[in-house]
Write an enzyme that holds these catalytic residues in place. Structure first.
Site: not given
Ligand code: MRU
Length: 347
Positions: A56-58, A237, A247-248
């Protein structure tokens, strides 16, 4: 020229390992209790690891997708054979634009390739990974320069080494600034319902020896009111052409609080997170996940049987609440269409 003072100790655990014919993915669902890897040998495997939140994480989703395309190229004769893999990957998660950026990039490389097609895509995926690593480091250094004196900061979700190929985005800035003596303390928010803050960010901060104290998401306002907080630092994201930041879920709430308390709100994200085709944040698709993830906590039901719940996984923070966006190409400040384009398209 000043040598870069950051020694960049390698992280003990890497979210991706590439063997040349297999992408080993750290299963982040098991953290912080257990370290285990999943072996992905096809684009379908990578898509499933992404869909299930094992990875996970963009930025990391984008890098993994690039490897997914390289794995698909091993089984296909040419670019036409990649369209199914591209579609499977595109369907894995909707919000992080880095995924779509990586798939389109790999398709364009595939179309331009001559000679050993599979080898060309493998090399390109490795280069994509390396570029993300380098972007992290540049953003960390650039972001740290925004902090003028030692301070306490709040961060959200996980935008660290586990979400990228390197130091992380917001956590990279925090790690670099800590190294430069500018971070006194970090407050990661727990980040309900998936708990990326408590499970992943706090774990990373503790591994780096950065003083940190966990707060639940609803404690942020109280903390801003009662303690000196120097900045809120988050990742993203997808960033729309006008600078709205997706973002989240919960990030918007933090940005409103930060504005009320006159605390700078910084977003750290590579340029692969910018989507010029989304005119504003309203055009960004917001993932809605299974409500059971809200109705349960660590496998235990926390709401009455038959209860309904929303599970929006992301939200959009309007650009006027964002103090600056830090990219590997420079700082977007003030945050508007013109400045974003100037910084991102500059080189
Ligand atoms: O649902 P996730 O865990 O993939 O969400 C991740 C986030 O929202 C992060 O803040 C975002 O991807 C930035 S990661 C460098």
């Amino acid at each position: 020229m000043n040598p870069d003072p950051f020694p960049l100790p390698p992280d003990k655990v890497s979210p991706l390992e590439w063997t040349g014919d297999c992408l080993r993915v750290l299963d982040q669902r098991l953290l912080p209790s257990r370290i285990a890897y999943l072996d992905c040998r096809s684009a379908e495997d990578v898509a499933e690891a992404t869909r299930s939140m094992a990875l996970r994480g963009a930025p990391l989703i984008g890098v993994a997708a690039a490897f997914g395309m390289a794995l698909a190229a091993r089984r296909s004769d040419g670019p036409a054979g990649l369209s199914r893999a591209a579609e499977v990957l595109r369907r894995s998660r909707p919000t992080a634009v880095n995924l779509f950026h990586a798939v389109e990039h790999m398709l364009s490389v595939a179309h331009a390739a001559n000679g050993d097609f599979a080898d060309r895509l493998r090399r390109e995926a490795e280069a994509y990974w390396k570029r993300d690593f380098e972007a992290n480091r540049t953003m960390a250094r650039t972001g740290s320069a925004l902090l003028k004196r030692p301070c306490r900061v709040i961060t959200y979700c996980n935008a660290g080494a586990l979400a990228t190929s390197g130091l992380g985005t917001s956590l990279g800035m925090i790690r670099y600034a800590f190294h430069e003596g500018k971070i006194e303390h970090v407050y990661p928010c727990e980040t309900r319902p998936y708990l990326q803050g408590s499970r992943l960010t706090l774990w990373e901060l503790m591994q780096c020896g950065i003083p940190a104290t966990l707060i639940t998401d609803n404690m942020a306002g109280h903390l801003m009111k009662t303690r000196p907080i120097g900045a809120v630092i988050v990742g993203s994201d997808r960033i729309a052409a006008n600078g709205d930041v997706c973002n989240k879920i919960g990030t918007y709430m933090l940005a409103v609080l930060a504005r009320h308390h006159r605390i700078p709100f910084y977003v750290v994200a590579p340029t692969t997170t910018v989507d010029f085709s989304a005119r504003t944040g309203a055009a960004i698709p917001i993932e809605e996940r299974n409500p059971d993830e809200v109705l349960t906590l660590a496998g235990q039901r926390i709401a009455p049987a038959g209860a309904r719940a929303h599970h929006f996984a992301f939200d959009v923070t309007p650009r006027e609440l964002v103090t600056a966006i830090v990219t590997e190409k420079g700082v977007v400040r003030p945050v508007n269409n013109k400045k974003l384009k100037e910084v991102v398209v500059r080189r």
